[in-house]
Design an enzyme around this catalytic site. Sequence first.
Site, PDB file in Angstrom:
ATOM      1  N   LYS A  70    -101.210-118.799 -29.636  1.00 38.84           N
ATOM      2  CA  LYS A  70    -101.822-118.772 -30.891  1.00 38.84           C
ATOM      3  C   LYS A  70    -101.189-118.033 -32.129  1.00 38.84           C
ATOM      4  CE  LYS A  70    -106.116-120.323 -28.822  1.00 38.84           C
ATOM      5  NZ  LYS A  70    -106.587-119.860 -27.574  1.00 38.84           N
ATOM      6  N   THR A  88    -104.597-115.166 -25.344  1.00 38.50           N
ATOM      7  CA  THR A  88    -103.829-116.156 -24.819  1.00 38.50           C
ATOM      8  C   THR A  88    -102.569-115.658 -25.644  1.00 38.50           C
ATOM      9  OG1 THR A  88    -104.697-117.390 -26.753  1.00 38.50           O
ATOM     10  CG2 THR A  88    -105.268-117.883 -24.706  1.00 38.50           C
ATOM     11  N   ARG A  92     -97.396-121.429 -24.044  1.00 39.05           N
ATOM     12  CA  ARG A  92     -99.023-121.528 -23.508  1.00 39.05           C
ATOM     13  C   ARG A  92     -99.268-120.490 -22.261  1.00 39.05           C
ATOM     14  NH1 ARG A  92    -101.159-125.569 -26.415  1.00 39.05           N
ATOM     15  NH2 ARG A  92    -103.557-124.865 -25.731  1.00 39.05           N
ATOM     16  N   TYR A 103     -90.249-119.759  -7.048  1.00 41.66           N
ATOM     17  CA  TYR A 103     -91.562-119.090  -6.536  1.00 41.66           C
ATOM     18  C   TYR A 103     -91.472-117.737  -6.631  1.00 41.66           C
ATOM     19  CZ  TYR A 103     -95.378-122.161  -5.773  1.00 41.66           C
ATOM     20  OH  TYR A 103     -96.512-122.847  -5.810  1.00 41.66           O
ATOM     21  N   ASP A 158    -111.772-110.383 -26.034  1.00 47.35           N
ATOM     22  CA  ASP A 158    -110.718-111.568 -26.181  1.00 47.35           C
ATOM     23  C   ASP A 158    -110.124-111.861 -27.275  1.00 47.35           C
ATOM     24  OD1 ASP A 158    -109.945-114.144 -25.942  1.00 47.35           O
ATOM     25  OD2 ASP A 158    -111.638-115.054 -25.004  1.00 47.35           O
ATOM     26  N   GLU A 211     -94.476-115.617  -5.798  1.00 49.90           N
ATOM     27  CA  GLU A 211     -95.913-114.838  -5.443  1.00 49.90           C
ATOM     28  C   GLU A 211     -95.732-113.289  -5.426  1.00 49.90           C
ATOM     29  OE1 GLU A 211     -97.806-116.891  -2.373  1.00 49.90           O
ATOM     30  OE2 GLU A 211     -98.345-118.713  -3.647  1.00 49.90           O
TER      31      GLU A 211
HETATM   32  C1  LIG Z   1    -111.300-116.880 -27.761  1.00 51.07           C
HETATM   33  C2  LIG Z   1    -110.640-117.642 -26.649  1.00 51.07           C
HETATM   34  N1  LIG Z   1    -110.629-117.497 -25.344  1.00 51.07           N
HETATM   35  C3  LIG Z   1    -110.053-118.275 -24.445  1.00 51.07           C
HETATM   36  C4  LIG Z   1    -109.466-119.294 -24.815  1.00 51.07           C
HETATM   37  C5  LIG Z   1    -108.977-120.255 -23.600  1.00 51.07           C
HETATM   38  O1  LIG Z   1    -107.707-120.345 -23.840  1.00 51.07           O
HETATM   39  P1  LIG Z   1    -106.945-121.482 -23.030  1.00 51.07           P
HETATM   40  O2  LIG Z   1    -107.203-122.791 -23.817  1.00 51.07           O
HETATM   41  O3  LIG Z   1    -105.514-121.013 -23.126  1.00 51.07           O
HETATM   42  O4  LIG Z   1    -107.458-121.601 -21.707  1.00 51.07           O
HETATM   43  C6  LIG Z   1    -109.609-119.899 -26.134  1.00 51.07           C
HETATM   44  C7  LIG Z   1    -109.018-121.104 -26.478  1.00 51.07           C
HETATM   45  O5  LIG Z   1    -109.144-121.793 -27.414  1.00 51.07           O
HETATM   46  C8  LIG Z   1    -110.188-118.879 -26.923  1.00 51.07           C
HETATM   47  O6  LIG Z   1    -110.263-119.592 -28.371  1.00 51.07           O
END
Ligand SMILES: Cc1ncc(COP(=O)(O)O)c(C=O)c1O
Length: 443
Positions: free
Chosen positions: A225, A222, A231, A51, A196, A53
């Site tokens: 990918k 993320t 993950r 842990y 994003d 935090e």
């Molecule tokens: C552009 C985009 N943002 C956010 C996410 C969310 O990610 P997670 O599935 O890890 O919550 C995804 C997932 O496919 C995504 O393609």
Amino acid sequence: MKFLKKTDSLIYSLIKKEDKRQNETLMMIPSENIASYAVEEAVGSSLGNKYAEGYPHKRYYQGQSNVDQVEDLAIERAKKLFKVPHANVQPYSGSPANLAVYNALMMPGETLMGLSLAFGGHLTHGAPASATSKYYKSVQYQLGKDGLINFNDLRKLAKKAKPKVIIAGFTAYPRVIRWKKFAEIADEVGAYVLADVSHIAGLIVTGVYPSPVPYVHVVMTTTHKTLRGPRGAMIMVTQKGLKKDPDLATKIDKSVFPGLQGGPHINTIAGIAVALKEDSTKRFRSYAKQVVKNAKVLAEELKKNDFNLIAGGTDSHLILIDLRNKNILGNTAAEACEAAGIVLNRNGVPFDPNPPFYPSGIRFGTPGITSRGMKEQEMKKIARLISKVVEVTRKTKEKLDITFEQEKKKEIRRKIVQQALVLKKIRKEVLELCRRFPLKKVY
Ligand SMILES: Cc1ncc(COP(=O)(O)O)c(C=O)c1O
């Protein structure tokens, strides 16, 4: 996995079956990839017991001498790779990370502007089904008829809606995103831009896709990918972000913890650090270049077979196809492809007349198959196989005289797939291809 085998033979055998499935099929869902054994080992390590935090050197529990160093390393590597002054590596995944960004930048009820899910945005970009549209006022933009972002429309909408945050970066957009255009519009209306880059981060850090860092305030990605890590997710603040608000980094950190999360997954953070080390090598750069090269070859070959590619092709790792001229639903195509060992997903297309559960398109990409070492020759073969799958499926549907309404039923689609006997032959060809390129987890 000798301990797992002894303790829980059921879970052990399911993992073994999944290993086999991944090895014997083409992983073409564009958000998936194959993390290395090194990443797997870090994620499965004793760090998961701890842990922690808080943030490095400011924790709420004792026993942090090692984990502080792990998180420091992950942060330093993220900052260096993305060329940003601040990184938070604690978000559990992409969805909570987006919420953490909104929570840092907006009060409930303030306006968020994202691309509609039906046009390639993510659920967490303000889709009606997502909590992000309940806590914030969600204004959604669309693509033009050409499948591209129409910046005149975007500007008009932004001026009217006056959003606090504009989101650029998507789930199903194959072309280059013009970050500068987003920045200009956001500056005009005083909004923050969140990039994003979940799908394209691995392409950005290797320079094969333009980086949003000079133009936007916050970057979220993320890590599982194209970055090929575990993950998880990261939120980064740019120089431009700090210029707009010198407290932005603190606000982001406070929003992640204690705002939305408790203890960070230090084992995942270690896996992220390992992946970021791998991502900074020449070898990874060659991989990322090949991902895009492969996607372009696949796109061109499919176009020769009369496939209708959204936005006319791709500049990235993914391809989105409108199947309406092929007379089958995305569901049927995806299920037939799976029967042949090609794993991809059904997807809506811009201005889709069909509902999201029965969309008109399919979406697929090259990160997974490029991780196995496949190149242009194999892409030509895969394009031929996908074309064949779609053709035999359409012909079988027409021979059985099945309407679109009937095709929405799962048992009817199963019947089509079962009767399309050529799929079995294609499955053998896919298997042979997979055996020539065994799944590689050694980086
Ligand atoms: C552009 C985009 N943002 C956010 C996410 C969310 O990610 P997670 O599935 O890890 O919550 C995804 C997932 O496919 C995504 O393609």
